[in-house]
Design an enzyme around this catalytic site. Structure first.
Site, PDB file in Angstrom:
ATOM      1  N   CYS A  41       1.789  -0.144  15.745  1.00 23.58           N
ATOM      2  CA  CYS A  41       2.723  -1.104  15.345  1.00 23.58           C
ATOM      3  C   CYS A  41       3.889   0.140  14.831  1.00 23.58           C
ATOM      4  CB  CYS A  41       2.522  -2.052  14.581  1.00 23.58           C
ATOM      5  SG  CYS A  41       1.392  -1.373  12.946  1.00 23.58           S
ATOM      6  N   HIS A  70       1.010  -0.702   0.098  1.00 25.33           N
ATOM      7  CA  HIS A  70       0.626  -0.099   0.248  1.00 25.33           C
ATOM      8  C   HIS A  70       0.615   1.619   0.094  1.00 25.33           C
ATOM      9  CE1 HIS A  70       0.676  -1.035   4.151  1.00 25.33           C
ATOM     10  NE2 HIS A  70       0.973   0.124   4.485  1.00 25.33           N
TER      11      HIS A  70
END
Length: 724
Positions: A234, A65
């Site tokens: 994350c 992405h």
């Protein structure tokens, strides 16, 4: 959202065998629909994002992405591979591949797609349905949420992660669509529940009433379920962040626990209601980057782990936090492992942790180095090299005299430099023990200056402070004292212990070591100095702003972080800055003289590299190194070594720790200094051109890309990536 993915954007028989080929095949479908305007430019952005961190997820899933200026509207393409494609996941190739594209300025849309899709992938029935979809239209409808939503609530990781689908609970939720409630799920901290219920920990109670429950009693005795608050985060703040949240929520429902998650995603986060935190019986931190505002959760039973643990074994984490609460194990300050210590996978070695602790201190110290060093250098430039003997500007300052202004700048810079060692020590301790480490760290760093232990003393003081605070936090504390621990007890005891050790035990030995290192540097001459310059040049160009680069830079700045640095220290600073300028300048020159070896986006990026290199920003070469590390990094290291050695051989000196060509007037032997930089740039440029020219050409119609770009060349890194 309904046209974000259509049947034309689905390939159920993806034949690609590499992640680059898979991205290209799916991107070509976007181009055909007019969603992407420049195929190679878009793929360069995708690859640049991939170079930051692999986008493969456990269980056969790949989510390449990016945000790109070549995308006209948010788009999602899906491919299913029989053979599997390696996207860097630990458990092997991916068979479900989602290519997500968003316009460069469409942050919210980009994150909405990613976060919602990540949550979907925790639903075993959803991934199983995609693997068994018989036609493209059906797969697209399933992703859009137009097909019946699969049930969830397995309490485990998905079929994509486990490879199996387990029995679900009676409760089902409509999580089948990327579009359905996408905005709600994408909002950081959202749990997909009703906001009023979420504020009460998911029970529908009034927050004030739940807050009154306290945390010292058995939840069952209070007639309510056990309550847990969790934080997930994350490095990219997207996929794993939301997958961990979904996994914990599913496991909480199965275990009969009220569990509310704060997702600290890349778009920011919404803090949990303080009443919800106050009413919680335990906390789960599932993170690979620092938890923001971690002190909010002090005084709770806490489990601190990596984000993947929450995805793979959420039930164990819930059981562990319940056991700790039952035993009365609560934290008095920032719980468990610290943000810097938790900046990687579970089981990370102490060598890696030590490096991160030290880099935490260095990262906070560098702005003081830059500001103080440049001010001092400007003071010398305006007032001459006797300006360090000028009286205090509080006693003597004449507005019309240049010497007074030079003295003012020099003395301000000296004050900034006086913070270097305390800041270094304080933030090393912060990296180890979070906020409680700051007080003993700063105290220890200041003592290091007092006893002339210098830079080495600051390193030791920081590590000592962090260790002392961690030791104090492990001591069981009566409940009545927990409230004063962070503000009174920990600062008092830790500062006293660190002060004693620095003054009485280790201060003098470290001061002797610091003096010995200074004497060694002052004694360097001839071949030894040239070899040191070459070594520092290699280090500066090895990882372009990474840990090795920072070690060399910190070594140089430590030498000049005194009122009267030695000639050898200033030569080292000059060599380090010169070598750091080489990689971006060389990449800029290479894209100018042999543009056909680079794609169109890389050539555009080369224009910015001129300015970045001239400003001593080595990171300007990172996109090129990410795209082609085996050619760019070795070439840069050779050129950096040449420049570092020549700078030392020419005797160039530098009092400023930063500035690039803009501080050349402050450099000793400036003409030869520029010659050293030019030599290194030419060497690196020549090597890059030769190595890229040796690549095996691509045959066929695809051999030439836009602008004469060679598609055989790796496509990432065309621009400083803007992907999340």
């Amino acid at each position: 959202m309904s046209d974000m993915i259509t049947a034309d954007l689905v390939d159920l028989d993806l034949s690609a065998d590499t992640k680059e080929a898979a991205a290209r095949a799916l991107a070509e479908r976007m181009v055909a629909l007019g969603r992407v305007t420049d195929l190679d430019g878009f793929l360069a952005d995708v690859a640049a994002r991939e170079a930051q961190m692999p986008t493969g997820l456990d269980g056969g899933i790949g989510i390449p992405h990016c945000r790109s200026e070549h995308v006209t509207e948010p788009t999602l393409a899906f491919g299913r591979s029989t053979a599997g494609v390696d996207f860097g996941a630990a458990d092997g190739p991916a068979d479900l591949i989602f290519l997500i594209a968003a316009p460069a300025g469409a942050d919210d849309a980009h994150l909405t797609i990613l976060s919602s899709l990540a949550r979907q992938l925790m639903n075993a029935e959803f991934t199983a349905a995609l693997r068994s979809a018989g036609d493209a239209a059906g797969a697209a409808a399933l992703i859009r949420g137009e097909e019946p939503a699969p049930a969830t609530g397995t309490g485990t990781t998905t079929g994509a992660t486990e490879g199996t689908s387990e029995d679900t609970t009676e409760e089902t939720r409509d999580t089948g669509a990327v579009s359905a409630a996408a905005s709600a799920e994408a909002a950081p901290g959202s749990t997909g529940e009703d906001p009023a219920e979420a504020a009460a920990g998911g029970t529908g109670e009034d927050p004030a009433e739940t807050a009154a429950g306290g945390t010292g009693e058995d939840p069952d005795e209070r007639g309510r379920p056990f309550r847990i608050v969790a934080v997930t985060s994350c490095p990219t703040g997207i996929a794993h962040t939301y997958m961990a949240a979904e996994s914990l929520e599913n496991a909480g429902r199965e275990a009969g626990v009220d569990l509310v998650v704060e997702t600290q995603g890349s778009a920011g986060f919404t803090r949990l209601d303080p009443a919800v935190i106050a009413a919680a019986d335990g906390v789960i931190f599932a993170h690979d980057v620092p938890v923001r505002d971690k002190e909010r959760f002090a005084g709770k039973a806490t489990v601190d782990t990596g984000v993947k643990a929450a995805i793979n074994r959420p039930g164990e984490l819930i059981g562990e936090v319940r056991d700790r609460a039952a035993r009365g194990e609560v934290t008095s300050a920032s719980p468990g492992a610290t943000p810097v210590e938790r900046g990687g996978e579970t089981g990370e070695g102490y060598g890696t942790k030590l490096r991160k602790w030290l880099m935490s201190g260095v990262s906070y110290m560098v702005p003081f180095v830059a500001a103080g060093g440049l001010l001092i250098a400007l003071g010398f430039a305006i007032g001459g090299y006797e300006i360090n003997k000028a009286p205090s500007v509080m006693d003597h300052f004449v507005w019309t005299q240049a010497d007074s202004w030079g003295a003012l700048l020099f003395q301000i810079g000296g004050v900034a430099f006086a913070f270097l060692v305390p800041v270094l020590a304080g933030y090393i301790a912060y990296g180890m023990a979070d906020r409680p480490g700051l007080v003993p760290g700063f105290v220890g760093g200041s003592i290091a200056l007092t006893v002339n232990a210098g830079f080495l003393g600051g390193l030791a003081a920081g590590l000592l402070s962090g260790g002392v605070v961690l030791a104090i936090q492990r001591v069981p504390i009566p409940k009545a004292l927990r409230g004063i621990m962070p503000v009174v007890v920990i600062p008092l005891i830790s500062a006293a212990v660190v002060g004693f050790l620095m003054f009485v035990v280790i201060g003098k030995p470290i001061a002797s070591a610091q003096s010995g290192m200074t004497d060694w540097l002052n004694g360097l001459s001839g071949a030894n100095a040239i070899l040191l310059g070459a070594l520092l040049g290699l280090m500066m160009c090895f990882d372009l702003g990474g840990p090795v680069n920072k070690v060399a830079y910190t070594f140089a700045t430590a030498g000049i972080a005194v009122a009267s640095p030695s000639d050898s220290a200033m030569k080292i600073m000059a060599a380090v800055m010169a070598a750091g300028m080489v990689p971006p300048l060389a990449m800029a020159l290479a894209t100018t003289v042999r543009g056909r070896l680079f794609n169109a986006a890389e050539r555009e990026n080369g224009k910015a590299a001129w300015v970045l290199g001239a400003s001593f920003i080595s990171e300007g070469a990172i996109p090129f190194a990410a795209a082609d590390p085996l050619r760019v990094i070795p070439s840069s290291m050779v050129g950096g070594a040449v420049t570092g050695a020549l700078s030392m051989a020419f005797g160039a000196t530098l009092r400023a720790p930063h500035g690039g060509i803009f501080v050349v007037p402050l450099i000793g032997n400036p003409l030869l200094y520029l010659v050293a930089i030019a030599a290194g740039v030419c060497v690196t440029t020549a090597l890059v051109i030769v190595l890229k020219g040796l690549r095996k050409p691509v045959t066929g119609a695809a051999a030439q890309g836009p602008g004469g770009a060679d598609p055989a060349a790796p496509t990432p890194g065309a621009k400083q990536p803007v992907a999340a």
